[in-house]
Structures are given as structure tokens and as C-alpha cells.
Design an enzyme around this catalytic site. Structure first.
Site, PDB file in Angstrom:
ATOM      1  N   ASP A  94      27.736  44.562  -9.286  1.00  7.47           N
ATOM      2  CA  ASP A  94      26.500  44.827  -8.546  1.00  7.47           C
ATOM      3  C   ASP A  94      26.329  46.300  -8.198  1.00  7.47           C
ATOM      4  O   ASP A  94      25.762  46.651  -7.161  1.00  7.47           O
ATOM      5  CB  ASP A  94      26.437  44.009  -7.234  1.00  7.47           C
ATOM      6  CG  ASP A  94      26.699  42.546  -7.470  1.00  7.47           C
ATOM      7  OD1 ASP A  94      26.145  42.026  -8.462  1.00  7.47           O
ATOM      8  OD2 ASP A  94      27.440  41.928  -6.693  1.00  7.47           O
ATOM      9  N   HIS A 116      21.134  42.027 -13.855  1.00  7.78           N
ATOM     10  CA  HIS A 116      20.829  43.459 -13.991  1.00  7.78           C
ATOM     11  C   HIS A 116      19.341  43.698 -13.777  1.00  7.78           C
ATOM     12  O   HIS A 116      18.500  43.086 -14.425  1.00  7.78           O
ATOM     13  CB  HIS A 116      21.277  43.964 -15.374  1.00  7.78           C
ATOM     14  CG  HIS A 116      22.772  43.993 -15.514  1.00  7.78           C
ATOM     15  ND1 HIS A 116      23.424  44.442 -16.636  1.00  7.78           N
ATOM     16  CD2 HIS A 116      23.746  43.636 -14.643  1.00  7.78           C
ATOM     17  CE1 HIS A 116      24.733  44.354 -16.439  1.00  7.78           C
ATOM     18  NE2 HIS A 116      24.947  43.857 -15.251  1.00  7.78           N
ATOM     19  N   GLY A 149      21.590  34.499  -5.126  1.00  7.27           N
ATOM     20  CA  GLY A 149      20.862  34.605  -3.859  1.00  7.27           C
ATOM     21  C   GLY A 149      21.800  34.671  -2.663  1.00  7.27           C
ATOM     22  O   GLY A 149      21.376  34.616  -1.518  1.00  7.27           O
ATOM     23  N   LYS A 180      22.204  54.160  -5.153  1.00  6.86           N
ATOM     24  CA  LYS A 180      21.808  53.778  -3.793  1.00  6.86           C
ATOM     25  C   LYS A 180      22.266  54.758  -2.702  1.00  6.86           C
ATOM     26  O   LYS A 180      22.610  54.333  -1.590  1.00  6.86           O
ATOM     27  CB  LYS A 180      22.330  52.380  -3.488  1.00  6.86           C
ATOM     28  CG  LYS A 180      21.619  51.295  -4.322  1.00  6.86           C
ATOM     29  CD  LYS A 180      22.068  49.930  -3.896  1.00  6.86           C
ATOM     30  CE  LYS A 180      20.948  48.932  -3.901  1.00  6.86           C
ATOM     31  NZ  LYS A 180      21.310  47.611  -3.447  1.00  6.86           N
ATOM     32  N   VAL A 221      18.551  57.646  -6.005  1.00  5.38           N
ATOM     33  CA  VAL A 221      18.039  57.525  -4.625  1.00  5.38           C
ATOM     34  C   VAL A 221      16.887  56.523  -4.551  1.00  5.38           C
ATOM     35  O   VAL A 221      16.081  56.582  -3.618  1.00  5.38           O
ATOM     36  CB  VAL A 221      17.593  58.906  -4.083  1.00  5.38           C
ATOM     37  CG1 VAL A 221      18.785  59.808  -3.823  1.00  5.38           C
ATOM     38  CG2 VAL A 221      16.611  59.588  -5.045  1.00  5.38           C
TER      39      VAL A 221
HETATM   40  P1  IMP Z   1      32.259  33.761 -12.113  1.00  2.57           P
HETATM   41  O1  IMP Z   1      32.188  34.975 -12.968  1.00  2.57           O
HETATM   42  O2  IMP Z   1      30.915  33.114 -11.905  1.00  2.57           O
HETATM   43  O3  IMP Z   1      33.297  32.793 -12.577  1.00  2.57           O
HETATM   44  O4  IMP Z   1      32.710  34.210 -10.635  1.00  2.57           O
HETATM   45  C1  IMP Z   1      34.029  34.758 -10.382  1.00  2.57           C
HETATM   46  C2  IMP Z   1      33.967  35.849  -9.318  1.00  2.57           C
HETATM   47  O5  IMP Z   1      33.275  36.975  -9.851  1.00  2.57           O
HETATM   48  C3  IMP Z   1      33.189  35.457  -8.049  1.00  2.57           C
HETATM   49  O6  IMP Z   1      33.793  36.122  -6.949  1.00  2.57           O
HETATM   50  C4  IMP Z   1      31.809  36.020  -8.293  1.00  2.57           C
HETATM   51  O7  IMP Z   1      31.121  36.265  -7.100  1.00  2.57           O
HETATM   52  C5  IMP Z   1      32.152  37.303  -9.034  1.00  2.57           C
HETATM   53  N1  IMP Z   1      31.069  37.738  -9.935  1.00  2.57           N
HETATM   54  C6  IMP Z   1      30.733  37.206 -11.122  1.00  2.57           C
HETATM   55  N2  IMP Z   1      29.706  37.863 -11.674  1.00  2.57           N
HETATM   56  C7  IMP Z   1      29.392  38.843 -10.820  1.00  2.57           C
HETATM   57  C8  IMP Z   1      28.408  39.880 -10.851  1.00  2.57           C
HETATM   58  O8  IMP Z   1      27.632  40.049 -11.798  1.00  2.57           O
HETATM   59  N3  IMP Z   1      28.397  40.709  -9.769  1.00  2.57           N
HETATM   60  C9  IMP Z   1      29.271  40.571  -8.745  1.00  2.57           C
HETATM   61  N4  IMP Z   1      30.198  39.632  -8.673  1.00  2.57           N
HETATM   62  C10 IMP Z   1      30.260  38.767  -9.712  1.00  2.57           C
END
Ligand code: IMP
Length: 456
Positions: A23, A51, A335, A364, A446
Site C-alpha cells: 500500500d 493499485h 475496505g 504521501k 504530494v
Molecule cells: P493474502 O495475500 O490475501 O493472503 O494476505 C496475507 C497478508 O498480506 C495479510 O496481512 C494481508 O493484509 C497482506 N496483504 C496482501 N495483499 C496486500 C496488499 O496489496 N497491500 C497490503 N497488504 C496486503
């Protein structure tokens, strides 16, 4: 769309990834680069990613499609290592087409497909983990990649096979039996199995056996998706390699998630099931590492994490709420509110190593505008010893953050047009990050729009 003016920064082969927990704002930098590249390869993750791109054409949110998909001058590639939810992918393509965009996409026929049963399994497995849950995005990533590793499951190329329906039913039968076992196990947990009567066991078994999804509907949805996806499904490697050989073609690798979530080098088990770093790119493309110019690590000006697992700089106070609100830290896919805290340099130094980062870019920065002071975590104390990086991913649980405090700038930076025009304290913050990370900070942003990117 503005005329393409190629920036030599993106010459050759570059990768955009994240040294944190995801993220970071990678999508916006990929969009920024899209004016200067010929091919962009999404190489890991799947529908768990989110994204966001904001440019002259409007705002776009992608989960499966590469962030360059709005730009028909770039060949957008989904590598065979990406987990594709075909229904989601088709929806994203149709949404773009409905907005008049000519999608130039190649989707590898080897990419495994995340099906509704993988998502159901993701949820059941999380339920089974109880307090030890990972906090997955529920997109079926783990279960689909597990199938890939065990050499079963369906791939996008199978959609084009005349035998698809038979393959689908075989797969469904296998998946239903796995799901039934797990659901049964989950239900049994609430009982003392010794004291259950045969009737009670039978009734639990029936409950576990109930349909979670409607096979007819899934097949119908898949056929619809196939119509949209078919023209894009191909063996992508020959095209990737021909671009690799052509010195005039600029290639970008678009990572999803962040290096601290790396399956093999992240803080297991609180990881995703892929490799967001340079290793993942090479695994997906077999592109020569020596040909990669630069791996760019995108970080926010503060730290966030979504899902479970340790986060030493998390702030469960006004600061955390401020970052959450001003930064609009809500997961694009789930969400869920993201956990927020001060910039965590030791974790990022580790993540930058796993990513293979050569340079850093900061997104950011404007979110910090109103804060009178900022803290930067410069070191961890772990078991009585000080570290400026994470010594190993499992040590994160025991890390006590040590902070340095710097002055804020308390001025709106969102309209700033050049790096030099940023307030002095903001530039000082960036310079401090550069020094502590021991990597050049090449750009900062920014605001969400592509134009809010300031090169240094
Ligand atoms: P999974 O990839 O859905 O199996 O989730 C495994 C871990 O990775 C969890 O803690 C999710 O919140 C985190 N995670 C998966 N994809 C993302 C992403 O695109 N951004 C941030 N965290 C992610």
C-alpha cells in the site's frame, strides 16, 4: 492524455516495488513511468493488490490489471506467476473499454486462476486459525498458490481448451472434498468428538457439506469472462524476451504488496504467498538481473500495515487516527482500516534489502503537512541489543522502536510544483530518510494526481 515525453530515468529495465507492508502508492509511480516505457509487467500477487491511478483520464483502481492498462502505448503484461481471478480481470477490462480505453494487454496462459472455492477456503482456513489468523484479504491467494505448488488447479490457458467444462467439474469435485474436510474440522472444534452420537456427527457432516457456491453460476460467469479475456491470453515470454533484447525498449516491473510480506523472507506466517521483490520479477520473467538498471522502493512518508502481525511503530492514538484519516488509509481491496504509525527505518532497511532496492521514492508526503513534529524510528532494541535494521524477520515481534524527533513544516504542500519549492523542514525530512536508508531518494509525491510527483 498528454503527449509522451520520455524521461531517461526510465531507460532500460526498472522495477517499482515496496520495501514495507504494501500500500505504498506503487500504482501512481507506475502510472508516472508509463509515459516513458514500452512494456510493464505485473509479476506477483493477484486480486489481493489494489493499485490506484489518477491521471488526466480520471481515477482507476486495479487489482489484477497492470497500472499501465489505461495507456495503449504500453504493452501491459500479466506474468504467469500472478494469480488471476478471471471474473475480476474481465470486469476490469470491460470497465476500461466502457470508458473508451483501448486495452493493450497480454495475460500469460500459465497464470493460475483464483476461483470462488479458493476464496471460500481462504476464509475457512482463517477461521480455523482462530486467534492466530493472518488477516488475509480473502482473495484466495494462499490456496491458489498452494495448488500451483502442488501442480494442480486451473490456469487461464485452460479457459481456451475445448475440454474446459470437464476440467472445471474435476476441479470442483476435488475442491469440494477439501473444503468439506476443513469445514467439518472447524465445526468439530466446538464439540468433544468422543461424546458425539452418530446422528450428531452425521448432521455436522451434512452442514459441512452444504454448497458454498453454485457451480452452474460459476461456469456461466467463467464463460462470460472467457469472452472478454480470450484475445489477451497468450504465452508472454517470447514477447518479454524480445523486448529485453531490444535496447530501445524500456521495460518496467510492477510489484504488488511489499517486501516485508515476502513469503520466504518476510515475517512468517504474517506474509503473503508470493515474492514482491526483484527475485519475484526474475522468477516471473527470467530477465537477466544484470540488465536491471534500478529497483525503486516506494515508501509512504509514514508506515502502514493491514492485516495481522507485528508493527513496532503503530500508533493507537491521535497520531494514528490523524494518519488514518488524512491519509485515507482504507484498503482498496478489503475496505479495512490500515494500521498507521511513524516511519519505520529498520523494518524498511530490511525490506529494501529483500526488494533489492537501489533507490527510494516517497509518497504521501503531504499527509504529514499539519503535524507540528514527526518521529522517525531509527533503531530497534531487541533482546537488549540495538539494531539499525531488522536482524531477521522473526525478531520483529520483540523489537522496541527508538525514535528521533524532527520538526514538522505545518504548511500545505499539495500544490507544490518542484522539489525545491517544498518547505525546508519537508526537504530536511526527506534528506534524513535518505541518510538513514542509505539510498538515494529520487522522487517524492504530494498528491494523488500523476502531476503531483516531484523529481529531485
Ligand atoms: P493474502 O495475500 O490475501 O493472503 O494476505 C496475507 C497478508 O498480506 C495479510 O496481512 C494481508 O493484509 C497482506 N496483504 C496482501 N495483499 C496486500 C496488499 O496489496 N497491500 C497490503 N497488504 C496486503
Amino acid at each position: 492524455m498528454a503527449k509522451r515525453e520520455r524521461d531517461s530515468y526510465w531507460n532500460g529495465i526498472n522495477i517499482i516495488g515496496g520495501p514495507g507492508w504494501g500500500d505504498e502508492g506503487k500504482g501512481r509511480y507506475v502510472d508516472f513511468a508509463s509515459q516513458s516505457i514500452d512494456m510493464n509487467i505485473r509479476y506477483n500477487g493477484g486480486g489481493n493488490a489494489g493499485h490506484t491511478v489518477v491521471n488526466d483520464l480520471g481515477e482507476f483502481k486495479f487489482h489484477i490489471l497492470p497500472s499501465t492498462s489505461v495507456n495503449p502505448e504500453v504493452v501491459s503484461v500479466i506474468a504467469g506467476t500472478v494469480i488471476v481471478d478471471p471474473i475480476q480481470a474481465a470486469t476490469e477490462i470491460r470497465n476500461l473499454q466502457a470508458r473508451g480505453i483501448d486495452v493493450k494487454l497480454l495475460m500469460d496462459s500459465n497464470a493460475h486462476m483464483a476461483m470462488p472455492w479458493h476464496k471460500a477456503l481462504d476464509g475457512l482456513k482463517e477461521a480455523l486459525r482462530g486467534n492466530g489468523k493472518i488477516g488475509t484479504t480473502g482473495q484466495g491467494i494462499g490456496p491458489t498458490i498452494a495448488q500451483r505448488a502442488s501442480r494442480s488447479g486451473l490456469r487461464t490457458g485452460d479457459l481456451l481448451s475445448p475440454n474446459f467444462e470437464t476440467m472445471f467439474h474435476q476441479e470442483l469435485a476435488e475442491q469440494q472434498s477439501t473444503r468439506r474436510q476443513i469445514a467439518f474440522e472447524l465445526l468439530l472444534r466446538d464439540f468433544n468428538i468422543e461424546s458425539l452420537t452418530a446422528e450428531q456427527l452425521q448432521s455436522l457432516f451434512q452442514e459441512a457439506n452444504q454448497q458454498y457456491y453454485d457451480p452452474k453460476q460459476i461456469l456461466k460467469d467463467l464463460y462470460e469472462a472467457r469472452e472478454t479475456l480470450a484475445p489477451y491470453i497468450a504465452n508472454v515470454l517470447p514477447t518479454i524476451w524480445s523486448y529485453e533484447q531490444d535496447k530501445d525498449k524500456n521495460i518496467l516491473g510492477e510489484s504488488a504488496q511489499g517486501a516485508l510480506l515476502d513469503l520466504d523472507l518476510g515475517g512468517y506466517p504474517y506474509v503473503t504467498s508470493s515474492n514482491p521483490g526483484v527475485a519475484g520479477f526474475i522468477k516471473a520473467t527470467a530477465i537477466d538481473r544484470r540488465r536491471i538498471n534500478r529497483v525503486i522502493g516506494v515508501t509512504k512518508a509514514y508506515t502502514t500495515r493491514v492485516g495481522e502481525g507485528p508493527m513496532p511503530t503503530e500508533q493507537n492514538d491521535d497520531i494514528g487516527h490523524y494518519l488514518q484519516e488524512v491519509g485515507q488509509e482504507i484498503g482498496t481491496t478489503t475496505g479495512r482500516s490500515r494500521r498507521c504509525g511513524w516511519l519505520d527505518i529498520p523494518a524498511m532497511r530490511y525490506g529494501a534489502k529483500v526488494l533489492g532496492a537501489d533507490a527510494i521514492v516517497i509518497s504521501k508526503l503531504d499527509v504529514l503537512d499539519q503535524l507540528p513534529y514527526l518521529k522517525i524510528c531509527t533503531a530497534y532494541e531487541i533482546d537488549g541489543q540495538m539494531y539499525n535494521t531488522l536482524p531477521n524477520p522473526n525478531a520483529l515481534q520483540r523489537a522496541i522502536p527508538h525514535y528521533e524527533i524532527v520538526e514538522g513544516w505545518q504548511r500545505d504542500t499539495s500544490q507544490t510544483e518542484t522539489y525545491e519549492a517544498l518547505p525546508q523542514n519537508a526537504r530536511h525530512y526527506v534528506a534524513r530518510v535518505e541518510k538513514l536508508m542509505d539510498k538515494r531518494v529520487d522522487m517524492v509525491s504530494v498528491g494523488q494526481h500523476r502531476n503531483a510527483t516531484l523529481s529531485r
